[in-house]
Design a protein around this motif. Structure first.
Motif, short mmCIF file in Angstrom:
data_model
loop_
_atom_site.label_atom_id
_atom_site.label_comp_id
_atom_site.label_asym_id
_atom_site.label_seq_id
_atom_site.Cartn_x
_atom_site.Cartn_y
_atom_site.Cartn_z
N GLU A 32 38.71 53.36 36.75
CA GLU A 32 38.85 51.48 38.44
C GLU A 32 40.33 51.85 38.60
OE1 GLU A 32 38.71 46.53 38.14
OE2 GLU A 32 38.51 47.79 35.85
N ASN A 87 38.10 47.95 43.86
CA ASN A 87 38.02 47.00 43.42
C ASN A 87 38.26 45.86 45.02
OD1 ASN A 87 37.54 45.84 40.72
ND2 ASN A 87 39.95 46.17 40.75
N ASP A 89 37.27 41.92 47.23
CA ASP A 89 37.07 40.97 47.36
C ASP A 89 36.14 40.44 48.42
OD1 ASP A 89 37.44 37.54 48.45
OD2 ASP A 89 37.25 37.80 46.30
N GLU A 121 33.05 47.79 43.77
CA GLU A 121 33.18 47.27 42.84
C GLU A 121 33.34 45.01 43.32
OE1 GLU A 121 35.77 45.06 38.68
OE2 GLU A 121 34.97 46.94 38.95
N SER A 123 33.57 41.74 44.11
CA SER A 123 33.67 39.74 43.33
C SER A 123 32.81 39.25 44.15
CB SER A 123 35.12 40.09 43.15
OG SER A 123 35.17 40.85 42.10
N ASP A 151 31.25 42.16 39.93
CA ASP A 151 31.32 41.29 38.90
C ASP A 151 31.91 40.70 38.35
OD1 ASP A 151 33.28 40.64 40.12
OD2 ASP A 151 35.50 42.24 39.64
#
Length: 406
Positions: A32, A87, A89, A121, A123, A151
């Protein structure tokens, strides 16, 4: 953290890598990518920067892409062929319809990056936009071979609906809650249901924030294929040897297997004991009793404190007796249950067929009882003539049986 300072000094931002380990090979399957910043006080996490919605989207997107570029450049230079978790958002991703991220990835694709090694990934739990548009963007990313991870998985039924629609490749489960909710049966039931959902939609479970051995054991027992957390390895600026924890994880896996075998052996032993005892009691009583209610009343005198509820159903799930309940060491009939149907319960008809085929009783998995809220098991037993006896084991008895209550 001053966001203007970060943007003005992006050259002080850099990636850290937290490894993700696999349960099948016991090796690092991916990293990650996390953001770090060299401040006057030392290296600090950029997590608060990316989560601060007061900072303009374009600043956060620019910093995100800068760190990702550095990470991918480093991986190509060092010949790292694992997966990379990127990652994003969901609100930030949709700010430019995911265009800048895709352009960056395609640019590195021309340098040798395999997009099938990228795990986006997302959110999405706090996403405020149109989910249909986010869904279409996710599907578009998938056409490039990019994998999707979701996640912040929780017990939100709306989120589960979205999960079923997106069918992510990976679902991330945060085990921080396990330290606070270790004895909370609702938490365990949600995770069990989540593992069933993952199986149905073809997703893989990744358990993160593993900080203690029992959390790793929990992840293994609950169908986790991938593991991540400080107990395994903290984030660092460098890539690690792929086999760095192979022996440790192999040893842990063997420990968990032996523990589970002992547990299953104990459950099997209890099922055999209940079968023998019930056979003995029923054979005596059936010679004397023609009435089913009288049968379970007489049976209650033999079963001691193992059980707290007895009743009989037919093969279609219709209850033929009232519930016989033990309270304060005394048994009493509880009216209002005769005639009710339980065929809607999961596995009810399947278990009836299993008893018919084997002509033997069955001990259920542990589950939360609707009326008492306690974790119990049920021993069901074929009486013949399309009659089936159900005996609910008391929590106190199960607790004394070396872990059979869970």
């Amino acid at each position: 953290m001053d966001p203007l300072e970060v943007i003005a000094n992006l050259n002080k931002a850099f990636p850290y890598f937290q490894p993700v380990f696999s349960a099948d090979e016991h090796t690092i399957m991916g990293y990650e990518i996390l953001g770090r910043y060299q401040s006057d006080q030392g290296i600090i996490s950029l997590g608060p920067f990316f989560l601060d919605e007061d900072i303009p989207d374009e600043y956060r997107i620019e910093a995100d892409n800068y760190i990702l570029s550095q990470a991918l450049e480093k991986s190509l230079n060092e010949g790292i062929s694992t997966s990379f978790f990127v990652n994003r958002d969901a609100n930030l991703l949709m700010a430019d319809r995911g265009q800048s991220l895709l352009e960056l990835l395609l640019r590195f694709c021309s340098k040798g990056l395999d997009l099938e090694r990228i795990v986006l990934e997302i959110s999405e739990k706090t996403f405020r936009g149109d989910f249909e548009q986010l869904f279409h963007l996710i599907q578009y990313y998938k056409t490039y071979g990019i994998k999707i991870a979701i996640d912040n998985i929780g017990g939100d039924s709306d989120q589960w609906e979205r999960l079923a629609k997106v069918s992510p490749d990976i679902m991330k489960v945060d085990l921080q809650h396990l330290r606070k909710e270790a004895g909370n049966t609702a938490f365990h039931n949600i995770l069990y249901s989540l593992s069933m959902l993952a199986r149905k939609i073809g997703s893989t479970l990744l358990f993160e924030n593993i900080e203690l051995d029992y959390q790793l054991h929990f992840a293994w027992k609950n169908g986790g294929r991938y593991y991540q957390g400080f107990y395994l390895q903290e984030p660092s600026a460098d890539f690690l040897k792929k086999e760095i924890l192979r022996e440790k994880l192999k040893t842990k896996c063997q420990e968990y297997i032996e523990h589970e075998k002992r547990h299953l052996k104990a459950v099997h032993g209890l099922a055999q004991l209940l079968q023998r005892e019930t056979n003995e009691h029923i054979n005596q009583l059936k010679k004397q009793m023609n009435d089913l209610d009288s049968l379970i009343i007489s049976l209650s005198k033999f079963v001691g404190d193992k059980f707290f509820r007895l009743y009989i159903c037919d093969g279609n799930g219709f209850q033929l007796t009232e519930n016989l309940i033990r309270k304060d060491s005394r048994w009493a009939a509880l009216d209002g249950f005769k005639g009710k149907n339980w065929s809607w319960r999961p596995y009810f008809l399947e278990n009836i067929m299993r008893m018919q085929n084997k002509n033997a009783g069955l001990l259920s998995d542990s589950y939360s009882d609707i009326e008492t809220g306690e974790m119990i098991r049920t021993f069901s037993y074929p009486l013949g003539e399309n009659h089936y006896l159900f005996m609910d084991l008391a929590y106190d008895f199960l607790y004394d049986q070396d872990g059979i209550h869970y």
